[in-house]
Design a protein around this motif. Sequence first.
Motif, PDB file in Angstrom:
ATOM      1  N   ASP A  61       0.795  -1.011   0.041  1.00  0.00           N
ATOM      2  CA  ASP A  61      -0.211  -0.153   0.086  1.00  0.00           C
ATOM      3  C   ASP A  61       0.872   1.280  -0.017  1.00  0.00           C
ATOM      4  O   ASP A  61       2.040   1.282   0.389  1.00  0.00           O
ATOM      5  N   GLU A  62       0.267   2.206   0.020  1.00  0.00           N
ATOM      6  CA  GLU A  62       0.960   3.692  -0.541  1.00  0.00           C
ATOM      7  C   GLU A  62       1.818   4.257   0.712  1.00  0.00           C
ATOM      8  O   GLU A  62       2.912   4.453   0.601  1.00  0.00           O
ATOM      9  N   ARG A  63       1.092   3.939   1.974  1.00  0.00           N
ATOM     10  CA  ARG A  63       1.871   4.520   3.218  1.00  0.00           C
ATOM     11  C   ARG A  63       2.908   3.418   3.514  1.00  0.00           C
ATOM     12  O   ARG A  63       4.029   4.215   3.764  1.00  0.00           O
ATOM     13  N   SER A  64       2.713   2.119   3.331  1.00  0.00           N
ATOM     14  CA  SER A  64       3.847   1.511   3.653  1.00  0.00           C
ATOM     15  C   SER A  64       5.107   1.712   2.639  1.00  0.00           C
ATOM     16  O   SER A  64       6.261   1.522   3.033  1.00  0.00           O
ATOM     17  N   PHE A  65       4.630   1.829   1.290  1.00  0.00           N
ATOM     18  CA  PHE A  65       5.714   2.178   0.306  1.00  0.00           C
ATOM     19  C   PHE A  65       6.658   3.478   0.644  1.00  0.00           C
ATOM     20  O   PHE A  65       7.909   3.410   0.424  1.00  0.00           O
ATOM     21  N   LEU A  66       5.864   4.514   0.946  1.00  0.00           N
ATOM     22  CA  LEU A  66       6.564   5.705   1.235  1.00  0.00           C
ATOM     23  C   LEU A  66       7.420   5.530   2.501  1.00  0.00           C
ATOM     24  O   LEU A  66       8.413   6.265   2.720  1.00  0.00           O
ATOM     25  N   ARG A  67       6.806   4.888   3.520  1.00  0.00           N
ATOM     26  CA  ARG A  67       7.788   4.592   4.664  1.00  0.00           C
ATOM     27  C   ARG A  67       9.134   4.016   4.405  1.00  0.00           C
ATOM     28  O   ARG A  67      10.040   4.352   4.811  1.00  0.00           O
ATOM     29  N   GLU A  68       8.982   2.998   3.380  1.00  0.00           N
ATOM     30  CA  GLU A  68      10.110   2.381   3.301  1.00  0.00           C
ATOM     31  C   GLU A  68      10.896   3.040   2.215  1.00  0.00           C
ATOM     32  O   GLU A  68      12.358   2.846   2.590  1.00  0.00           O
ATOM     33  N   LEU A  69      10.438   3.872   1.289  1.00  0.00           N
ATOM     34  CA  LEU A  69      11.214   4.798   0.480  1.00  0.00           C
ATOM     35  C   LEU A  69      11.949   5.772   1.468  1.00  0.00           C
ATOM     36  O   LEU A  69      13.162   6.096   1.127  1.00  0.00           O
TER      37      LEU A  69
END
Length: 399
Positions: A241-249
């Motif tokens: 999901d978008e939130r998880s992706f942004l957190r990892e990035l």
Amino acid sequence: MSRVNLAIIGGGLVGASLALTLQAGAKARGWKILLIEPFAPGDSFQPSYDARSSALSFGTQQIYQQQGLWQAIGRRAEPIRQIHVSDRGRFGATRLDAQEEGVPALGYVVENAWLGQCLWQGLDSDVVSWRCPAEVTSMQAIEGGYRLGLNDDTQLECDLAVLADGGRSGLREQLGIHVRHTPYQQSALIANITPGEAHGGQAFERFTEEGPMALLPLPENRCALVWTRQGMDARRLADIDERSFLRELQGVFGYRLGTLRQVGARHLYPLSLIEAQEQVRPHLVVLGNAAHSLHPIAGQGFNLSLRDVQSLADALLTGPQQPGDLATLQAYAQRQRLDQAMTIGFSDQVTRLFGSNQPLLAAGRNLGLLGLDLLPPAKSWFARQAMGLGTRPDPRGQA
């Protein structure tokens, strides 16, 4: 059966650029150029958050400026004023600066749709015509040229066929042109990002143990992300999901641009180095990604292809009256050999050096980044490669 002087198979950015570069000289010679393209270009530009983009080097900008196209392209071109190169978890870093190099920008980032629109609108319909949507399904060498079979069961002949239909060219395979294919065992995740702070024209090249990433400035304070990861890990990042992706990035990139706020559609592209073993035959040229397809992290692929375009056009317009002469095409290939070898080598070695987590290589590249800041000639050489000036006369005094 109709006949044209040049048939450009593939009307994308490379094919359209060749038609544009040739058209004034072609008009003077009475040549007719045909662009054959399966996907019709749009009638108008439609801005999109998720638009794919290309990084145009300073050298590419100079080419389009000489052709009188840059004023239009530049309206939606975001200048790269600095490039920050770093190695995650290590102290080595360097920063390339346009002011230090004496240029207004190290390069520019342009949405592909906008660039295509500017190119297509610059074509002279008295010289360049389209078959679109249309696809070439067969190519047959004939006396003095090629006979092309199209998917609507029509045929046409040409003095010179230019194969510019992309890295997965089926026609290249049909013609028996072998390629050197080197898989990187990686995929590029492409997406647009909105950072919390203004990017200020900064581009970032960040190398990590999992693979390199680039974040390039776009208009409207967006950034174009190219994140290279191993196959399964890339798929995982594309699907979360978008939130998880942004957190990892954010964890990998850091907070140089504040909190990353939005990510658009994510797309995956398996990565390989592809080099055609033949780029010219009598009455045939292989161009663009069909000739050489590079790792995107160094941003060199399209810029190299445009230099090929310029060199090919020069050769054709100073050669015999009819295009397709083998000696002329061989002279073009010889002229571009060094540029291609250096650019492909630079892109490949940077990818391999910074994609390795072996301790000795990691230590070496860390010292190398420090050395770039300590040794101005080395830093200037690296900047010239990034600006697409590696084997070209330096035009910076003309900027």
